[in-house]
Write an enzyme that holds these catalytic residues in place. Structure first.
Site, short mmCIF file in Angstrom:
data_model
loop_
_atom_site.label_atom_id
_atom_site.label_comp_id
_atom_site.label_asym_id
_atom_site.label_seq_id
_atom_site.Cartn_x
_atom_site.Cartn_y
_atom_site.Cartn_z
N ASN A 1 -5.57 2.72 -13.03
CA ASN A 1 -4.77 1.43 -12.49
C ASN A 1 -2.89 2.50 -12.57
O ASN A 1 -3.35 2.46 -13.39
CB ASN A 1 -4.64 0.34 -13.01
CG ASN A 1 -3.47 -0.81 -12.99
OD1 ASN A 1 -2.70 -1.13 -11.49
ND2 ASN A 1 -2.94 -1.22 -13.97
N HIS B 1 1.23 0.68 -12.30
CA HIS B 1 1.58 -0.78 -13.43
C HIS B 1 3.59 0.16 -13.22
O HIS B 1 3.94 0.60 -14.45
CB HIS B 1 1.23 -1.49 -14.93
CG HIS B 1 1.95 -2.01 -14.93
ND1 HIS B 1 2.07 -3.16 -14.90
CD2 HIS B 1 2.83 -2.12 -16.10
CE1 HIS B 1 2.71 -4.01 -14.97
NE2 HIS B 1 3.30 -4.00 -16.36
N MET C 1 -4.38 -7.28 -6.70
CA MET C 1 -3.65 -8.28 -7.61
C MET C 1 -4.93 -9.62 -8.17
O MET C 1 -4.59 -10.59 -8.11
CB MET C 1 -2.57 -9.06 -6.76
CG MET C 1 -0.98 -8.56 -6.01
SD MET C 1 -0.33 -7.45 -7.84
CE MET C 1 0.15 -8.91 -8.22
N ARG C 2 -5.73 -8.40 -8.80
CA ARG C 2 -7.01 -9.13 -8.95
C ARG C 2 -7.19 -9.40 -10.57
O ARG C 2 -7.41 -7.46 -9.93
CB ARG C 2 -8.13 -9.77 -8.48
CG ARG C 2 -7.86 -10.25 -7.23
CD ARG C 2 -8.98 -11.12 -6.12
NE ARG C 2 -8.79 -11.35 -5.38
CZ ARG C 2 -8.89 -12.97 -4.56
NH1 ARG C 2 -9.46 -13.16 -5.92
NH2 ARG C 2 -8.57 -13.39 -4.12
N LYS D 1 -9.31 -12.79 -10.05
CA LYS D 1 -10.01 -12.47 -10.17
C LYS D 1 -11.58 -11.55 -9.25
O LYS D 1 -11.14 -12.38 -8.05
CB LYS D 1 -11.05 -12.85 -11.82
CG LYS D 1 -12.26 -14.02 -11.16
CD LYS D 1 -12.73 -14.50 -12.54
CE LYS D 1 -13.89 -15.22 -12.00
NZ LYS D 1 -14.52 -16.08 -12.94
N GLY E 1 0.63 -1.53 -0.04
CA GLY E 1 0.14 0.11 0.10
C GLY E 1 0.49 1.27 0.25
O GLY E 1 0.68 2.13 1.02
N SER E 2 1.77 1.64 -1.01
CA SER E 2 2.61 2.56 -0.67
C SER E 2 2.20 3.57 -1.24
O SER E 2 2.54 4.73 -1.42
CB SER E 2 4.23 2.60 -0.49
OG SER E 2 4.69 1.70 -2.03
N ASN E 3 1.80 2.75 -2.59
CA ASN E 3 1.22 3.74 -3.45
C ASN E 3 -0.40 4.89 -2.48
O ASN E 3 -0.53 5.53 -2.97
CB ASN E 3 0.89 2.90 -4.65
CG ASN E 3 1.42 3.06 -5.60
OD1 ASN E 3 2.09 3.81 -6.45
ND2 ASN E 3 2.49 1.77 -6.02
C1 GRF Z 1 3.34 -1.14 -7.67
O1 GRF Z 1 4.65 -1.37 -8.26
C2 GRF Z 1 2.84 -1.10 -8.35
O2 GRF Z 1 2.80 -0.80 -9.72
C3 GRF Z 1 1.37 -2.27 -8.90
O3 GRF Z 1 1.85 -3.29 -7.84
C4 GRF Z 1 2.50 -2.64 -6.58
C5 GRF Z 1 1.88 -1.97 -6.04
O4 GRF Z 1 3.18 -1.26 -4.80
N1 GRF Z 1 0.57 -2.46 -9.60
P1 GRF Z 1 2.19 -0.90 -3.87
O5 GRF Z 1 1.35 -2.16 -2.47
O6 GRF Z 1 1.27 0.38 -3.43
O7 GRF Z 1 3.47 -1.13 -2.56
#
Ligand code: GRF
Length: 190
Positions: A109, A111, A92-93, A65, A12-14
């Site tokens: 999303n 990526h 991851m789904r 999914k 969840g760093s994003n």
């Molecule tokens: C990130 O690298 C994102 O691009 C990918 O999954 C990772 C999630 O990282 N879809 P975090 O959980 O936000 O740290």
């Protein structure tokens, strides 16, 4: 103002970067809820620390999914919390037509590659194995495909001699944490 429903399965760093950008006034949004398909995922812990609704969503019987009853429950939860944009952040789904239709054009999303290069899993490893000099990250709208859909923004990262998957992914993550709030702010501004 965007009302974000953030979905994640891991660290969840994003999500944290998004929440910090909101707190700093760089992103005109509110986190309506944080949903994870993994009960122990650190993203839920982070959400609790921020005081955002942190919800575990059991996605059984499916493994890869979001579909069926869980999909219907997800839509209900988002609506209950007033979410109008879905931000996938390490979820991851694969999202299926029920959610795609309920939030048409409103699912985003991130990526870890410069799409359309290296979609799917292990994008960092794919970049190293391909021998490219540059990779990065992409924020994009989600359509029915895997890591496809219109691109909102990209940030580049060099692949350095001696990079391992880990060192490269760390460099990509730093850029992701800038790219995601920027992309969402672009949407907030219309
Ligand atoms: C990130 O690298 C994102 O691009 C990918 O999954 C990772 C999630 O990282 N879809 P975090 O959980 O936000 O740290």
């Amino acid at each position: 103002m965007l009302n974000l429903a953030v979905f994640g399965s891991g660290s969840g760093s994003n999500y944290q970067a998004i929440a910090e950008a909101i707190a700093a006034g760089r992103l005109n949004a509110r986190v309506a809820c944080v949903i994870s398909d993994v009960k122990e995922a650190y993203i839920l812990e982070r959400a609790r620390k921020f005081g955002h609704p942190a919800i575990y969503l059991d996605c059984a019987p499916f493994k890869t999914k979001l579909d069926g009853e869980a999909e219907a429950r997800a839509i209900e939860i988002i609506k209950q919390h007033g979410g109008d944009i879905i931000a996938l952040a390490g979820f991851m789904r694969i999202v299926k037509s029920g959610l795609l239709n309920a939030f048409a054009g409103r699912i985003i999303n991130i990526h870890p590659s410069l799409l359309p290069a290296f979609p799917g899993l292990e994008a960092g490893r794919q970049a190293i194995e391909a021998g490219v000099k540059e990779t990065g990250c992409t924020v994009h709208f989600v359509d029915g495909g895997i890591d496809s859909g219109p691109i909102i923004c990209q940030r580049k990262v060099p692949v350095l001699p001696g990079d391992t998957e880990e060192t490269l992914m760390n460099r990509i993550h730093e850029q992701e944490h800038l790219a995601y709030p920027e992309a969402l702010q672009k949407i907030a501004e219309g």
